[in-house]
Write a protein that holds these residues in place. Structure first.
Motif, PDB file in Angstrom:
ATOM      1  N   GLN A 264     130.253  47.417 -59.597  1.00 28.48           N
ATOM      2  CA  GLN A 264     130.167  46.189 -58.709  1.00 28.48           C
ATOM      3  C   GLN A 264     129.495  45.162 -59.939  1.00 28.48           C
ATOM      4  O   GLN A 264     129.864  44.036 -60.159  1.00 28.48           O
TER       5      GLN A 264
ATOM      6  N   LYS B  83     132.163  43.913 -62.086  1.00 29.56           N
ATOM      7  CA  LYS B  83     133.235  43.236 -61.486  1.00 29.56           C
ATOM      8  C   LYS B  83     132.213  41.659 -61.358  1.00 29.56           C
ATOM      9  O   LYS B  83     132.832  40.683 -61.771  1.00 29.56           O
TER      10      LYS B  83
ATOM     11  N   GLU C  47     132.311  40.144 -64.852  1.00 34.82           N
ATOM     12  CA  GLU C  47     133.971  39.658 -65.182  1.00 34.82           C
ATOM     13  C   GLU C  47     134.350  38.238 -64.384  1.00 34.82           C
ATOM     14  O   GLU C  47     134.674  37.450 -64.943  1.00 34.82           O
ATOM     15  N   ASP C  48     133.657  38.107 -63.260  1.00 37.80           N
ATOM     16  CA  ASP C  48     134.068  36.932 -62.530  1.00 37.80           C
ATOM     17  C   ASP C  48     133.152  35.813 -63.011  1.00 37.80           C
ATOM     18  O   ASP C  48     133.547  34.664 -63.200  1.00 37.80           O
TER      19      ASP C  48
END
Length: 166
Positions: free
Chosen positions: A34, A37, A40-41
């Motif tokens: 998580q 992620k 990365e966002d």
């Protein structure tokens, strides 16, 4: 000499942002997948924002862009280009939420922003010896400590919204 100053400023900003991401990665209580992620966002949104600033510079100086495209991108942007970038960024966040059902994570943005700001100001104090930034540096440190104290609790999201609205 001017090119070296500009490149060192870009390097300081990039190092500060990377330090903010590392701070979030180390301080977050999410699982590893998580966290990756969310990081990365966050990087994706930053890249979008830089592209949107370029689009804003082109939109604001469109006639100059037609005559000399390199001149528009070579000079620094102004507040109008920033406004265009912010509007495009808000539209992107709403579109991503509508299309992918993804919600922009303020509890990721806040620690990254505060840690990156802290590192940026600290580097400026070290390199330039500016003494009037100590109060701002202290405020950022206090906000980071408050965030770290409450990150494990259920108040992390509410605290993120509170800190974002200060």
């Amino acid at each position: 000499m001017a090119i070296r100053a500009k490149l060192s400023m870009i390097g300081i900003i990039a190092a500060s942002f990377i330090a903010g991401l590392v701070f979030y990665y180390l301080a977050s209580s999410h699982d590893r997948v998580q966290k990756k992620k969310y990081i990365e966002d966050m990087v994706s949104l930053l890249i979008h924002f830089i592209i949107y600033i370029w689009i804003g510079k082109i939109a604001v100086n469109f006639l100059l862009f037609i005559r000399d495209p390199i001149a528009v991108l070579a000079y620094p942007s102004n507040s109008k280009a920033l406004y265009v970038a912010v509007v495009l960024m808000i539209l992107t966040i709403f579109y991503q939420h509508y299309r992918n059902k993804r919600i922009f994570q303020f509890d990721v943005f806040i620690p990254v922003f505060f840690a990156a700001s802290f590192v940026y100001e600290f580097i400026h104090i070290l390199l330039n010896g500016i003494t009037f930034e100590w109060a701002y540096l202290g405020l950022l440190l206090l906000l980071l400590i408050v965030y770290l104290l409450y990150i494990e609790g259920a108040l992390a999201r509410e605290l993120s919204y509170l800190l974002f609205n200060i």
